[in-house]
Each structure stands twice: as C-alpha cells, then as structure tokens.
Design a protein around this motif. Sequence first.
Motif, PDB file in Angstrom:
ATOM      1  N   LEU A  76      49.407 -77.390  -4.919  1.00 38.77           N
ATOM      2  CA  LEU A  76      50.036 -75.807  -5.742  1.00 38.77           C
ATOM      3  C   LEU A  76      51.451 -75.549  -5.268  1.00 38.77           C
ATOM      4  CD1 LEU A  76      46.805 -73.087  -5.502  1.00 38.77           C
ATOM      5  CD2 LEU A  76      47.838 -74.686  -7.326  1.00 38.77           C
ATOM      6  N   GLU A  77      52.806 -74.903  -6.292  1.00 38.58           N
ATOM      7  CA  GLU A  77      53.613 -75.450  -5.497  1.00 38.58           C
ATOM      8  C   GLU A  77      54.261 -74.239  -4.881  1.00 38.58           C
ATOM      9  OE1 GLU A  77      57.623 -75.875  -7.885  1.00 38.58           O
ATOM     10  OE2 GLU A  77      57.200 -73.924  -8.410  1.00 38.58           O
ATOM     11  N   ARG A  78      52.397 -73.593  -5.099  1.00 41.17           N
ATOM     12  CA  ARG A  78      52.931 -71.965  -4.032  1.00 41.17           C
ATOM     13  C   ARG A  78      51.905 -71.326  -4.076  1.00 41.17           C
ATOM     14  NH1 ARG A  78      56.341 -69.759  -8.678  1.00 41.17           N
ATOM     15  NH2 ARG A  78      54.833 -67.836  -9.071  1.00 41.17           N
ATOM     16  N   GLU A  79      51.306 -70.593  -2.516  1.00 46.05           N
ATOM     17  CA  GLU A  79      49.708 -70.004  -2.208  1.00 46.05           C
ATOM     18  C   GLU A  79      49.509 -68.619  -2.566  1.00 46.05           C
ATOM     19  OE1 GLU A  79      48.415 -71.751   1.112  1.00 46.05           O
ATOM     20  OE2 GLU A  79      47.813 -73.604   0.894  1.00 46.05           O
ATOM     21  N   ASN A  80      51.068 -68.364  -2.551  1.00 47.27           N
ATOM     22  CA  ASN A  80      49.880 -66.715  -2.918  1.00 47.27           C
ATOM     23  C   ASN A  80      52.088 -66.149  -3.874  1.00 47.27           C
ATOM     24  OD1 ASN A  80      51.947 -66.122  -0.289  1.00 47.27           O
ATOM     25  ND2 ASN A  80      50.764 -67.243   0.247  1.00 47.27           N
ATOM     26  N   LEU A  81      51.904 -64.106  -4.368  1.00 48.30           N
ATOM     27  CA  LEU A  81      53.012 -63.831  -4.720  1.00 48.30           C
ATOM     28  C   LEU A  81      52.528 -62.672  -4.655  1.00 48.30           C
ATOM     29  CD1 LEU A  81      54.853 -63.898  -6.822  1.00 48.30           C
ATOM     30  CD2 LEU A  81      53.217 -63.537  -8.715  1.00 48.30           C
ATOM     31  N   GLU A  82      53.884 -61.983  -4.691  1.00 47.03           N
ATOM     32  CA  GLU A  82      54.240 -60.219  -4.343  1.00 47.03           C
ATOM     33  C   GLU A  82      54.348 -59.520  -5.100  1.00 47.03           C
ATOM     34  OE1 GLU A  82      54.324 -59.014   0.187  1.00 47.03           O
ATOM     35  OE2 GLU A  82      52.436 -59.217   0.680  1.00 47.03           O
ATOM     36  N   LEU A  83      54.109 -58.622  -6.117  1.00 47.81           N
ATOM     37  CA  LEU A  83      55.163 -58.322  -6.621  1.00 47.81           C
ATOM     38  C   LEU A  83      54.579 -56.508  -6.710  1.00 47.81           C
ATOM     39  CD1 LEU A  83      54.096 -59.977  -9.491  1.00 47.81           C
ATOM     40  CD2 LEU A  83      56.245 -60.014  -8.710  1.00 47.81           C
ATOM     41  N   THR A  93      54.189 -68.449 -14.711  1.00 48.34           N
ATOM     42  CA  THR A  93      53.309 -69.242 -14.831  1.00 48.34           C
ATOM     43  C   THR A  93      52.830 -69.834 -12.913  1.00 48.34           C
ATOM     44  OG1 THR A  93      55.417 -70.836 -14.504  1.00 48.34           O
ATOM     45  CG2 THR A  93      54.242 -70.314 -16.954  1.00 48.34           C
ATOM     46  N   LEU A  94      52.762 -71.247 -13.173  1.00 48.14           N
ATOM     47  CA  LEU A  94      51.592 -71.404 -11.319  1.00 48.14           C
ATOM     48  C   LEU A  94      52.009 -73.123 -11.990  1.00 48.14           C
ATOM     49  CD1 LEU A  94      50.832 -71.219  -8.566  1.00 48.14           C
ATOM     50  CD2 LEU A  94      48.326 -70.988  -9.679  1.00 48.14           C
ATOM     51  N   ARG A  95      52.247 -73.556 -10.858  1.00 50.84           N
ATOM     52  CA  ARG A  95      52.667 -74.454 -11.388  1.00 50.84           C
ATOM     53  C   ARG A  95      51.886 -75.707 -10.127  1.00 50.84           C
ATOM     54  NH1 ARG A  95      58.966 -77.468 -10.798  1.00 50.84           N
ATOM     55  NH2 ARG A  95      58.786 -76.117 -12.958  1.00 50.84           N
ATOM     56  N   ILE A  96      51.771 -76.581 -10.559  1.00 51.48           N
ATOM     57  CA  ILE A  96      50.072 -77.385 -10.560  1.00 51.48           C
ATOM     58  C   ILE A  96      50.444 -78.798  -9.967  1.00 51.48           C
ATOM     59  CG2 ILE A  96      47.911 -77.989 -10.373  1.00 51.48           C
ATOM     60  CD1 ILE A  96      47.381 -75.474 -11.672  1.00 51.48           C
ATOM     61  N   ARG A  97      50.685 -79.247  -9.544  1.00 52.42           N
ATOM     62  CA  ARG A  97      50.881 -81.346  -9.357  1.00 52.42           C
ATOM     63  C   ARG A  97      49.992 -82.058  -8.683  1.00 52.42           C
ATOM     64  NH1 ARG A  97      56.487 -82.449  -9.107  1.00 52.42           N
ATOM     65  NH2 ARG A  97      57.351 -80.342  -8.484  1.00 52.42           N
ATOM     66  N   ILE A 152      43.039 -66.502  -8.599  1.00 52.35           N
ATOM     67  CA  ILE A 152      43.376 -67.686  -9.133  1.00 52.35           C
ATOM     68  C   ILE A 152      42.595 -68.905  -8.625  1.00 52.35           C
ATOM     69  CG2 ILE A 152      44.404 -68.803 -10.922  1.00 52.35           C
ATOM     70  CD1 ILE A 152      46.816 -67.240 -11.858  1.00 52.35           C
ATOM     71  N   ARG A 153      41.192 -69.250  -8.887  1.00 54.99           N
ATOM     72  CA  ARG A 153      40.523 -70.564  -8.523  1.00 54.99           C
ATOM     73  C   ARG A 153      40.898 -71.555  -8.778  1.00 54.99           C
ATOM     74  NH1 ARG A 153      37.299 -66.618  -5.527  1.00 54.99           N
ATOM     75  NH2 ARG A 153      37.934 -66.693  -2.584  1.00 54.99           N
ATOM     76  N   ILE A 154      41.273 -72.602  -8.689  1.00 54.21           N
ATOM     77  CA  ILE A 154      40.906 -73.923  -9.321  1.00 54.21           C
ATOM     78  C   ILE A 154      40.100 -74.605  -8.843  1.00 54.21           C
ATOM     79  CG2 ILE A 154      43.121 -75.729 -10.448  1.00 54.21           C
ATOM     80  CD1 ILE A 154      44.548 -73.054  -9.837  1.00 54.21           C
ATOM     81  N   LYS A 155      39.451 -75.217  -9.137  1.00 56.85           N
ATOM     82  CA  LYS A 155      37.727 -76.381  -9.013  1.00 56.85           C
ATOM     83  C   LYS A 155      37.834 -77.481  -9.444  1.00 56.85           C
ATOM     84  CE  LYS A 155      33.580 -75.869  -7.219  1.00 56.85           C
ATOM     85  NZ  LYS A 155      32.308 -74.532  -6.933  1.00 56.85           N
ATOM     86  N   THR A 156      37.879 -78.676  -8.661  1.00 56.98           N
ATOM     87  CA  THR A 156      37.486 -79.526  -8.948  1.00 56.98           C
ATOM     88  C   THR A 156      36.242 -79.693  -7.876  1.00 56.98           C
ATOM     89  OG1 THR A 156      38.844 -81.564  -8.116  1.00 56.98           O
ATOM     90  CG2 THR A 156      40.434 -80.437  -9.483  1.00 56.98           C
ATOM     91  N   VAL A 157      35.962 -81.808  -8.844  1.00 58.20           N
ATOM     92  CA  VAL A 157      34.822 -81.833  -7.734  1.00 58.20           C
ATOM     93  C   VAL A 157      34.882 -81.755  -6.304  1.00 58.20           C
ATOM     94  CG1 VAL A 157      32.830 -83.906  -7.910  1.00 58.20           C
ATOM     95  CG2 VAL A 157      33.862 -83.345  -9.723  1.00 58.20           C
ATOM     96  N   LEU A 161      41.489 -74.510  -4.712  1.00 61.67           N
ATOM     97  CA  LEU A 161      42.556 -73.963  -4.670  1.00 61.67           C
ATOM     98  C   LEU A 161      42.861 -72.730  -4.952  1.00 61.67           C
ATOM     99  CD1 LEU A 161      44.916 -76.995  -6.068  1.00 61.67           C
ATOM    100  CD2 LEU A 161      43.822 -77.312  -3.609  1.00 61.67           C
ATOM    101  N   THR A 162      43.443 -71.900  -4.158  1.00 60.55           N
ATOM    102  CA  THR A 162      42.956 -70.466  -4.081  1.00 60.55           C
ATOM    103  C   THR A 162      44.968 -70.303  -4.393  1.00 60.55           C
ATOM    104  OG1 THR A 162      40.996 -70.118  -2.954  1.00 60.55           O
ATOM    105  CG2 THR A 162      42.315 -68.322  -3.320  1.00 60.55           C
ATOM    106  N   TYR A 163      44.913 -69.288  -5.134  1.00 60.64           N
ATOM    107  CA  TYR A 163      46.376 -68.654  -5.447  1.00 60.64           C
ATOM    108  C   TYR A 163      46.374 -67.426  -5.170  1.00 60.64           C
ATOM    109  CZ  TYR A 163      51.055 -67.484  -7.915  1.00 60.64           C
ATOM    110  OH  TYR A 163      52.279 -67.023  -8.320  1.00 60.64           O
ATOM    111  N   GLU A 164      46.826 -66.376  -4.467  1.00 57.05           N
ATOM    112  CA  GLU A 164      46.302 -65.117  -4.011  1.00 57.05           C
ATOM    113  C   GLU A 164      47.575 -64.306  -4.758  1.00 57.05           C
ATOM    114  OE1 GLU A 164      45.744 -64.319   0.536  1.00 57.05           O
ATOM    115  OE2 GLU A 164      43.830 -65.625  -0.358  1.00 57.05           O
ATOM    116  N   ILE A 165      47.110 -63.146  -5.135  1.00 56.66           N
ATOM    117  CA  ILE A 165      47.709 -62.469  -6.428  1.00 56.66           C
ATOM    118  C   ILE A 165      47.853 -61.061  -5.439  1.00 56.66           C
ATOM    119  CG2 ILE A 165      49.457 -61.632  -8.306  1.00 56.66           C
ATOM    120  CD1 ILE A 165      48.123 -64.020  -9.177  1.00 56.66           C
ATOM    121  N   MET A 166      49.380 -60.020  -5.499  1.00 54.68           N
ATOM    122  CA  MET A 166      49.560 -58.692  -5.053  1.00 54.68           C
ATOM    123  C   MET A 166      50.649 -58.069  -6.102  1.00 54.68           C
ATOM    124  SD  MET A 166      50.752 -55.926  -3.637  1.00 54.68           S
ATOM    125  CE  MET A 166      52.222 -56.660  -2.979  1.00 54.68           C
TER     126      MET A 166
END
Length: 222
Positions: A76-83, A93-97, A152-157, A161-166
């Motif tokens: 993930l480009e970033r792992e958390n966000l506070e608003l 948008t959440l950028r995934i590489r 937001i969780r992105i799960k593969t086999v 990955l976890t992206y936390e938002i406040m």
Amino acid sequence: SSQGTLGSFDDFVKLAREDFREAYRLFLDPSFAEILKGEPGLLPVYGSMSKNPVPYQNLEEFLISGDLKEPVTLSLERENLELYEVQSSLKDTLRIRRSGWGFLRAEVTVEGDFLEVEKKSIHDGHFIGSVYELEYIIRREYLGKGKNFGRIRIKTVYQTLTYEIMASKGKKLQVNVASYEKKKCLEASRDLLMMRIGKLPADQWCARTKELLADMKDKGYY
C-alpha cells in the motif's frame, strides 16, 4: 501458442510471464504433460494441480512449487488516514502496488458502516502496469459522534494488508493524554468510592461513569 510451437518447458514459462491466461489454456491441454518430459520432478505436482476443477491459482502454485517464479505480492502507498471536519461524503483512492508476475486475486472487505469500496475483489487485469487505485467512499451520514474508525482489508492467498481510516465531523482536539488519563481515572475512582460508602446512588454512579467513558471515547482514548 500465439508465439508458435513451444519447444521446451522454458518456452512455456516465458509464455506464462507474457500471457498468463494463454499459458493457463495450454496448462489444461492433455498434451501439456509432453512438455514436462525433461522435468520429471514436476510431473507429480502437475498431476495433482491438473485435476478438475482447475482454477488459475493452480497454475500459479505449480510455477511457484517448481521455483520458477515468486508469489505476486502487494503493498500500500499508505497504511492509514485521518480526516477531521468532514462536511460531506468523500471519495478517495488507495493506491495498491504489485510486484512480480503471474496470477493475482484479492478479496476486499471493509470494517465500519461509513466505508464503501468500489470493488469487492480485484485481479491482475485491474492493474495498469504495477498500480491499481482502489476507490472508496466515506459516508458522512453514517459518521457518529467523535472519532469513527474503519478498515479496508485486501487479502490474497499469501498476505493480508490493512488500511486504517479515522474520520470525524469535529475538529482535531489537542489533548495531553497523560494528564487527561490521570484526571479521568481520579474522577472514576472518586465516584466509585462515593458509591461504595453509600454517598452516591448506584444508578447515578452508573450514569456518571457512562458519561465519563463516552467523553474519553470522543477524544480518541479507549
């Protein structure tokens, strides 16, 4: 194949790198075992991986087990966000590489009523080059009082990955956590003592304690 006749297993690996879906079609062909005559160690693996049903993941596992490629990984480009001071619903948008080549499928889940995602699953075809931008929405109408936490969780086999938002409708409060915690603990201890010696009715103690905990939660202290 679209690149002509495959003369060796190395040709097949090269094809898989360039066109995984065509390689998958050949992987299902009964004549595929012929190309493995020079790779006897892979024949038992192929036998187990080619039994119906055969998802794309089986070809991925076949190549990985033969040390022919590394698993596709995400970051993930970033792992958390506070608003703060959210005035209306927002789209971001959440950028995934991704790194590596091969088959990729990821399930996307959310925690938090105020969060919505564009897609519930993503695959390698969604990526432009090595990047995919996952769109999500923060719904203001579902934001409660104080700070609201979601994920937001992105799960593969292979990984999760976890992206936390406040998100908060209110302003950012500057709180000295140490002194604030000490003050509230003293208030709670005092009220408990008064209730235990009979100077504060139990129902009033319960109401005051709930109010104190709610105030702490509003300030982000759990």
